[in-house]
Every structure is written in C-alpha cells, then in structure tokens.
Design an enzyme around this catalytic site. Structure first.
Site, short mmCIF file in Angstrom:
data_model
loop_
_atom_site.label_atom_id
_atom_site.label_comp_id
_atom_site.label_asym_id
_atom_site.label_seq_id
_atom_site.Cartn_x
_atom_site.Cartn_y
_atom_site.Cartn_z
CB CYS A 173 -0.96 -0.05 1.18
SG CYS A 173 -2.19 1.28 1.18
CG ASP A 230 -6.92 -1.36 -4.90
OD1 ASP A 230 -7.63 -0.44 -4.44
OD2 ASP A 230 -5.75 -1.57 -4.54
CG HIS A 262 -5.86 -1.48 -1.15
ND1 HIS A 262 -4.95 -1.11 -2.11
CD2 HIS A 262 -5.37 -1.02 0.03
CE1 HIS A 262 -3.96 -0.45 -1.55
NE2 HIS A 262 -4.18 -0.38 -0.24
#
Length: 294
Positions: A173, A230, A262
């Site tokens: 991330c 995502d 995600h």
C-alpha cells in the site's frame, strides 16, 4: 537457503488469535506503532504467525540524520553475508504483520529490515480512523525523509551481516508506492516487489513525484502486484504506468489478481485473499531470485 518452491506452509505456521493471544494482548505486543482502530476487526482465522526459531529477530534502532529510527530486524542466527530485503509497511506502521513478513524472509536466509518511517511525525496507533491518521501523520511525511531513512537502513545492513550487493525491497500500500520510488532513488537495488502501491496522484512539496513520474528513468526491475477490484488503484492507472515504463529500459512486470481488492496480502484484515497472497509471495521470491537476490 531453502528451495524457493518449498511449500508456503513450511515457512509460516498459521494460528488463529484465539489459539495464541486475545485481541487486547495482540495489540499490546505490536512494535509500538500497532494496528489503528480503522483496520479492525482482526481476521482471526487467517492471522499468520512465523516463529523465531533459528533467527535473530526483534526491534533495534538505526541512526538516520541525527535521529534514532526504530526498525524490526530478522535474520538467520549466526549468519553473515546475507541478501538484504527492506520491508516497507502500510500507513499503519511496523506492527506484528509486518514483523512477521520480515521473519518469513529471514527463514529463507535474508536479513530483513522493516523501518518505522513515521517516527518524526507521530504514532499511527494513536488514531481511530484512517482519515485522522492521514491528516495528522501520513500527509506530513516527506518522501525525501523516507528515502533517506531507508538509505540509513541499507548502511546499517552493510555493517551488520548484510550483503548490500544483493539488495531487494518490497512494500505494501503506502509502502508499495515507496518501493517504486526507492527503486528509482537507489539504482543499487537489484529487485523490487510493490504490492498494491499507488502509481499516480497529486504532487506537492512533500511528495513531488509519483511512481508514474519516475517510470521512464527507472533501471531496477519491479514486480507490481495489484488487485483487479481495488477501487483506490483503478486499472487505468496501471495502464498509465505501463505506458510510462515503456518509454524506458526497466524490465518491470505486473500481476493483477481479478478477484482481489486492496490489501489482499494483509492476513490480519478481512481484505485478505489467501490464494492470491500465497501466489504473490511465491512470485516475489522467484522475482528476487531471478535478479540475483537470494
């Protein structure tokens, strides 16, 4: 070093939180920048726990620009000349999940270092929501500071049993974006694996470049691991990155998991997708090996 085709289950032992520690104890045993409330509930049935048998592992501090930066270090006990992997966290900091990833690498013969890159701005564990955390801490972290702190970790590794001629980086991330940027910042990196790191976005004084901006000059081979569902990283941004990379010479590859969103590797969160996380891990190890980091 173990064969990279060795079954994943032999590298990490899966235990539910109910079998080992309750949630309160789990939070207390994180590394000082634990899980923000925003990531609860912990997905107890899938939490992976890797032991420290045969490892030297735990928190240390590295000097970076006059500041002691906390790190979590894991490496095979008594070994030197180890390949080095930098493990860059999400916005939630160096908590138990990130430490566990470091131990997984160490079990395979790596010196793994996970730095706390938010030390100067604050403690991610102190905020009840992602919005608060972003505003109070993450938005105030300069990229130059982050890259410099990672440089300090590399220097520490060189003096403490690591072979920085075999240097890799991986991140998740927020850390996935940093993985792209550090691969451009330090051409001595041999291989990188960016897990669902943002590729495009707004720029300002603290974040003057996004990965798409460094793509054409990138030399380091980067493996990008992304979720097809995502919403925060739309597929058209991957297309933009691929087009930018095509203007340069770096040999990068993307893997898109169509059924994942995600944070599909975050085994402590409901977003975890076991099959895709395992596949991404195996691809990361193979990518590092193919580029001389093993």
């Amino acid at each position: 070093m173990p064969n990279l085709k060795e079954d994943f289950d032999s590298l990490v032992a899966k235990t539910s939180l109910s079998d080992s520690v309750d949630r309160r104890t789990f939070l207390k045993t994180t590394l000082g920048t634990g899980f923000a409330a925003a990531v609860m509930p912990v997905c107890a049935q899938t939490m992976i726990k890797t032991d420290t048998v045969g490892l030297t592992a735990g928190p240390l501090e590295v000097q970076a620009n006059g500041l002691s930066v906390p790190i979590y270090r894991a490496q095979p006990e008594g070994k030197t000349n180890l390949p080095v992997v930098l493990v860059i966290s999400e916005i939630f900091g160096v908590h138990e999940h990130i430490a566990d990833i470091a131990r997984r690498f160490a079990k395979l013969g790596y010196l793994a270092i996970a730095p706390d890159l938010f030390k100067r701005q604050g403690n991610p564990a102190a905020f009840a929501s992602i919005a608060e955390l972003q505003a109070a801490v993450i938005s105030k972290v300069p990229d130059d500071q982050v890259l410099g702190d990672i440089d300090a970790c590399v220097a520490w590794a060189k003096e403490n049993g690591g072979n920085v001629d075999k240097l890799a980086i991986t991140g998740f991330c927020w850390g996935g974006r940093i993985t792209w940027l550090y691969a451009a910042h330090n051409p001595k990196v041999k291989a990188a694996a960016a897990w669902y790191g943002r590729l495009v976005g707004d720029k300002n004084e603290l974040t003057p470049k996004q990965p798409v901006d460094i793509a054409a000059t990138l030399k380091v081979p980067v493996l990008g691991l992304y979720g097809g569902k995502d919403d925060g990283i739309p597929q058209d941004t991957l297309a933009q990155m691929k087009a930018a990379l095509a203007k340069g010479s770096s040999k990068c590859e993307f893997v898109v998991y169509p059924n994942s969103g995600h944070a599909f590797n975050a085994d402590y969160r409901p977003s975890y997708v076991e099959a895709d996380a395992r596949d991404g891990w195996k691809r990361t190890l193979a990518w590092f090996k193919a580029h001389g980091v093993s």
